[in-house]
Design a protein around this motif. Structure first.
Motif, PDB file in Angstrom:
ATOM      1  N   SER A  18      -8.864  13.683  -3.509  1.00 56.30           N
ATOM      2  CA  SER A  18      -9.191  14.554  -2.388  1.00 56.30           C
ATOM      3  C   SER A  18      -9.921  13.726  -1.342  1.00 56.30           C
ATOM      4  N   ALA A  19      -9.985  14.251  -0.155  1.00 54.24           N
ATOM      5  CA  ALA A  19     -10.651  13.532   0.922  1.00 54.24           C
ATOM      6  C   ALA A  19     -11.204  14.533   1.924  1.00 54.24           C
ATOM      7  N   ARG A  20     -12.042  14.022   2.798  1.00 51.76           N
ATOM      8  CA  ARG A  20     -12.521  14.837   3.900  1.00 51.76           C
ATOM      9  C   ARG A  20     -12.922  13.920   5.045  1.00 51.76           C
ATOM     10  N   GLN A  21     -13.013  14.501   6.218  1.00 53.03           N
ATOM     11  CA  GLN A  21     -13.431  13.763   7.400  1.00 53.03           C
ATOM     12  C   GLN A  21     -14.594  14.513   8.037  1.00 53.03           C
ATOM     13  N   PHE A  22     -15.555  13.766   8.504  1.00 48.58           N
ATOM     14  CA  PHE A  22     -16.784  14.328   9.042  1.00 48.58           C
ATOM     15  C   PHE A  22     -16.732  14.392  10.569  1.00 48.58           C
ATOM     16  N   PRO A  23     -17.692  15.146  11.185  1.00 47.36           N
ATOM     17  CA  PRO A  23     -17.690  15.257  12.653  1.00 47.36           C
ATOM     18  C   PRO A  23     -17.747  13.922  13.378  1.00 47.36           C
ATOM     19  N   ASN A  24     -18.313  12.895  12.751  1.00 54.18           N
ATOM     20  CA  ASN A  24     -18.355  11.571  13.404  1.00 54.18           C
ATOM     21  C   ASN A  24     -17.085  10.763  13.081  1.00 54.18           C
ATOM     22  N   TYR A  25     -16.090  11.387  12.493  1.00 55.70           N
ATOM     23  CA  TYR A  25     -14.769  10.833  12.160  1.00 55.70           C
ATOM     24  C   TYR A  25     -14.776   9.883  10.965  1.00 55.70           C
ATOM     25  N   SER A  26     -15.936   9.660  10.355  1.00 58.32           N
ATOM     26  CA  SER A  26     -15.939   8.909   9.108  1.00 58.32           C
ATOM     27  C   SER A  26     -15.270   9.762   8.026  1.00 58.32           C
ATOM     28  N   SER A  27     -14.938   9.122   6.926  1.00 53.73           N
ATOM     29  CA  SER A  27     -14.163   9.827   5.901  1.00 53.73           C
ATOM     30  C   SER A  27     -14.599   9.390   4.516  1.00 53.73           C
ATOM     31  N   GLU A  28     -14.401  10.262   3.565  1.00 54.41           N
ATOM     32  CA  GLU A  28     -14.618   9.965   2.152  1.00 54.41           C
ATOM     33  C   GLU A  28     -13.351  10.270   1.375  1.00 54.41           C
ATOM     34  N   LEU A  29     -13.074   9.408   0.412  1.00 54.02           N
ATOM     35  CA  LEU A  29     -11.999   9.646  -0.552  1.00 54.02           C
ATOM     36  C   LEU A  29     -12.648   9.838  -1.912  1.00 54.02           C
ATOM     37  N   ASN A  30     -12.318  10.934  -2.572  1.00 51.58           N
ATOM     38  CA  ASN A  30     -12.854  11.234  -3.897  1.00 51.58           C
ATOM     39  C   ASN A  30     -11.730  11.208  -4.922  1.00 51.58           C
ATOM     40  N   VAL A  31     -12.036  10.616  -6.049  1.00 49.32           N
ATOM     41  CA  VAL A  31     -11.080  10.628  -7.154  1.00 49.32           C
ATOM     42  C   VAL A  31     -11.828  11.110  -8.387  1.00 49.32           C
ATOM     43  N   ASN A  32     -11.340  12.193  -8.976  1.00 49.99           N
ATOM     44  CA  ASN A  32     -11.949  12.764 -10.178  1.00 49.99           C
ATOM     45  C   ASN A  32     -11.191  12.321 -11.420  1.00 49.99           C
ATOM     46  N   ALA A  33     -11.875  12.450 -12.563  1.00 44.22           N
ATOM     47  CA  ALA A  33     -11.234  12.204 -13.865  1.00 44.22           C
ATOM     48  C   ALA A  33     -10.433  10.900 -13.844  1.00 44.22           C
ATOM     49  N   LEU A  34     -11.117   9.824 -13.545  1.00 38.34           N
ATOM     50  CA  LEU A  34     -10.448   8.535 -13.352  1.00 38.34           C
ATOM     51  C   LEU A  34      -9.619   8.114 -14.563  1.00 38.34           C
ATOM     52  N   LEU A  35      -8.457   7.542 -14.248  1.00 44.30           N
ATOM     53  CA  LEU A  35      -7.555   6.975 -15.250  1.00 44.30           C
ATOM     54  C   LEU A  35      -7.485   5.463 -15.042  1.00 44.30           C
ATOM     55  N   LEU A  36      -7.065   4.764 -16.093  1.00 47.92           N
ATOM     56  CA  LEU A  36      -6.929   3.316 -15.970  1.00 47.92           C
ATOM     57  C   LEU A  36      -5.999   2.950 -14.806  1.00 47.92           C
ATOM     58  N   GLY A  37      -4.982   3.758 -14.605  1.00 48.75           N
ATOM     59  CA  GLY A  37      -3.995   3.500 -13.558  1.00 48.75           C
ATOM     60  C   GLY A  37      -4.516   3.683 -12.140  1.00 48.75           C
ATOM     61  N   PRO A  45       0.823  -1.215   0.000  1.00 39.55           N
ATOM     62  CA  PRO A  45       0.000   0.000   0.000  1.00 39.55           C
ATOM     63  C   PRO A  45       0.859   1.269   0.000  1.00 39.55           C
ATOM     64  N   GLN A  46       0.337   2.289  -0.682  1.00 37.28           N
ATOM     65  CA  GLN A  46       0.979   3.600  -0.737  1.00 37.28           C
ATOM     66  C   GLN A  46       0.079   4.615  -0.054  1.00 37.28           C
ATOM     67  N   PHE A  47       0.668   5.469   0.760  1.00 38.30           N
ATOM     68  CA  PHE A  47      -0.073   6.458   1.535  1.00 38.30           C
ATOM     69  C   PHE A  47      -0.649   7.543   0.635  1.00 38.30           C
ATOM     70  N   ILE A  48      -1.958   7.837   0.837  1.00 33.35           N
ATOM     71  CA  ILE A  48      -2.603   8.902   0.078  1.00 33.35           C
ATOM     72  C   ILE A  48      -2.864  10.115   0.971  1.00 33.35           C
ATOM     73  N   PHE A  49      -3.611   9.907   2.057  1.00 33.81           N
ATOM     74  CA  PHE A  49      -4.013  10.994   2.950  1.00 33.81           C
ATOM     75  C   PHE A  49      -4.084  10.488   4.389  1.00 33.81           C
ATOM     76  N   GLN A  50      -3.956  11.453   5.308  1.00 38.91           N
ATOM     77  CA  GLN A  50      -4.318  11.200   6.695  1.00 38.91           C
ATOM     78  C   GLN A  50      -5.108  12.392   7.216  1.00 38.91           C
ATOM     79  N   TYR A  51      -6.189  12.093   7.911  1.00 32.94           N
ATOM     80  CA  TYR A  51      -7.017  13.105   8.546  1.00 32.94           C
ATOM     81  C   TYR A  51      -7.111  12.839  10.034  1.00 32.94           C
ATOM     82  N   TYR A  52      -7.148  13.930  10.778  1.00 34.49           N
ATOM     83  CA  TYR A  52      -7.325  13.844  12.226  1.00 34.49           C
ATOM     84  C   TYR A  52      -8.192  15.011  12.654  1.00 34.49           C
ATOM     85  N   GLU A  53      -9.243  14.705  13.396  1.00 36.34           N
ATOM     86  CA  GLU A  53     -10.147  15.751  13.858  1.00 36.34           C
ATOM     87  C   GLU A  53     -10.589  16.665  12.707  1.00 36.34           C
TER      88      GLU A  53
END
Lengths: 115, 119
Positions: A65-84, A43-51
């Motif tokens: 891009s990513a974000r973390q919500f008040p309940n500490y759950s998180s979303e990772l978004n990837v735009n303009a997807l590439l085969l890679g 695995p390669q590191f993409i993001f880390q979120y805290y609080e």
């Protein structure tokens, strides 16, 4: 106790589309990290979120891009997807105490296939 | 920057025997954690064992133990009494340890060793 959960388990997209992956940490863990694992690699590191704040970012383009919500759950978004971008996306959560981060525990991952 | 090297892409062992997986790392940090994670075909990354660099005593967890040589920057995993369920990819990982001070403490992984336990 529930471990780290991720959704969806599998996803198929086409080039140029956008995708959102979701992660819920272990109860009590406030830190969430995202990793990309391409076939045959570690695995390669993409993001880390805290609080809800970005703590660190790996060597990935701005399409990620990513974000973390008040309940500490998180979303990772990837735009303009590439085969890679086809890979297993892993979310990990950890406990932090006194400014020291502890062991990261992983979810089952989301397998993304870009056609 | 830290690097982790696993020089054995694949290994196999007979059930009930002992196997050792190798890992070396490079860092200028003095305080860090080292981990072995297991990833079976089901793909969930599972923590096997953790070693704190400041501890001289090698970590053990049931059938799993490590040989941590800080000066040599070596961190091998020994699996005793191998079981069929031990078949998996094994990843060695490094994480800097210390007050985060607003920064991130990421895991740096090796490329993995595929272990097959044969009946």
């Amino acid at each position: 106790d529930a471990g780290v959960t991720q959704s969806p388990t599998h996803l198929i997209k086409t080039r140029g589309q956008q995708v959102t992956l979701r992660c819920s940490p272990i109860s009590g863990h406030k830190s969430v990290s995202w990793y990309q694992q391409v076939l045959g690699q570690g695995p390669q590191f993409i993001f880390q979120y805290y609080e809800k704040e970005e703590r660190g970012r790996g060597n990935f383009p701005d399409r990620f891009s990513a974000r973390q919500f008040p309940n500490y759950s998180s979303e990772l978004n990837v735009n303009a997807l590439l085969l890679g971008d086809s890979a297993l996306y892993l979310c990990a959560s950890s406990f932090e105490t006194g400014g020291y981060q502890e062991t990261q525990y992983f979810g089952p991952g989301t397998r993304l296939l870009v056609l | 920057a830290q690097t982790v090297t696993q020089s054995q892409p694949e290994m196999s062992v007979q059930e009930a025997e002992t196997v050792t997986l190798s890992c070396t790392y490079d860092t200028s940090e003095n305080n860090y954690y080292l981990f072995w994670y297991k990833q079976p075909p089901s793909r969930q990354m599972i923590l096997v064992i953790r070693q704190e660099a400041y501890k001289q005593q090698n970590a053990t967890e049931n059938r799993f133990s490590v040989n941590f040589q800080k000066a040599a920057k070596s961190f091998s995993l020994k699996i005793s009494d191998s079981q069929l369920g031990d078949t998996a990819m094994y990843f060695c990982a490094f994480m800097k340890w210390g007050k985060t001070q607003g920064g991130s403490e990421k895991l740096v992984f090796g490329k993995g060793t595929k272990l097959t336990v044969n009946p």
